[in-house]
Design a protein around this motif. Sequence first.
Motif, mmCIF file in Angstrom:
data_model
loop_
_atom_site.group_PDB
_atom_site.id
_atom_site.type_symbol
_atom_site.label_atom_id
_atom_site.label_comp_id
_atom_site.label_asym_id
_atom_site.label_seq_id
_atom_site.Cartn_x
_atom_site.Cartn_y
_atom_site.Cartn_z
ATOM 1 N N ARG A 1 4.318 9.727 -1.857
ATOM 2 C CA ARG A 1 4.144 8.647 -2.848
ATOM 3 C C ARG A 1 3.610 9.193 -4.164
ATOM 4 N N ASN A 2 2.663 10.127 -4.096
ATOM 5 C CA ASN A 2 2.136 10.734 -5.327
ATOM 6 C C ASN A 2 3.238 11.472 -6.084
ATOM 7 N N HIS B 1 5.463 8.909 -7.716
ATOM 8 C CA HIS B 1 4.800 8.298 -8.867
ATOM 9 C C HIS B 1 4.815 9.244 -10.073
ATOM 10 N N GLN B 2 4.525 10.521 -9.841
ATOM 11 C CA GLN B 2 4.543 11.495 -10.938
ATOM 12 C C GLN B 2 5.950 11.647 -11.514
ATOM 13 N N THR C 1 1.141 9.898 1.728
ATOM 14 C CA THR C 1 0.445 9.839 0.443
ATOM 15 C C THR C 1 0.981 10.901 -0.514
#
Length: 141
Positions: free
Chosen positions: A85-86, A89-90, A82
């Motif tokens: 992935r964060n 994404h950022q 997670t």
Amino acid sequence: MEPLYQQTHKHVHEIQSHMGRLETADKQALHLVENEIQASIDQIFSQLERLEILSSKEPPHKRQNAKLRVDQLKYDVQHLQTALRNFQHQRYAREQQERQREELLSRTFTTNVSPAPGRDQQKLGGWLELELRTLDSSSGG
């Protein structure tokens, strides 16, 4: 089961320390670091599958503890996934904002022929200024 558990546990801690490299890597190396971390996470997930099988074969008095330990590792790895992935994404959102900002800054604006040219030009100038401020504030610049 114990040697595989220890190896997997050590691997999880190595990935946790590698996560810090995401913040310090330059743009060229960033994708490599992300891919390395993702490959390690995938490898750990396959080790966890094997550990789940082995924990179910433990003697009854050790089985519950073994399953709890495997579940804790699984939980830790899911958090690493997670976090990766964060971060991705950022990074993607930041790169998209940079592209949009560059596109706005490089665009040549022309005035339209209209009955009240001053009014349309003021609207366009106000809109452009608002867009640039929004981009600057959202990108921290």
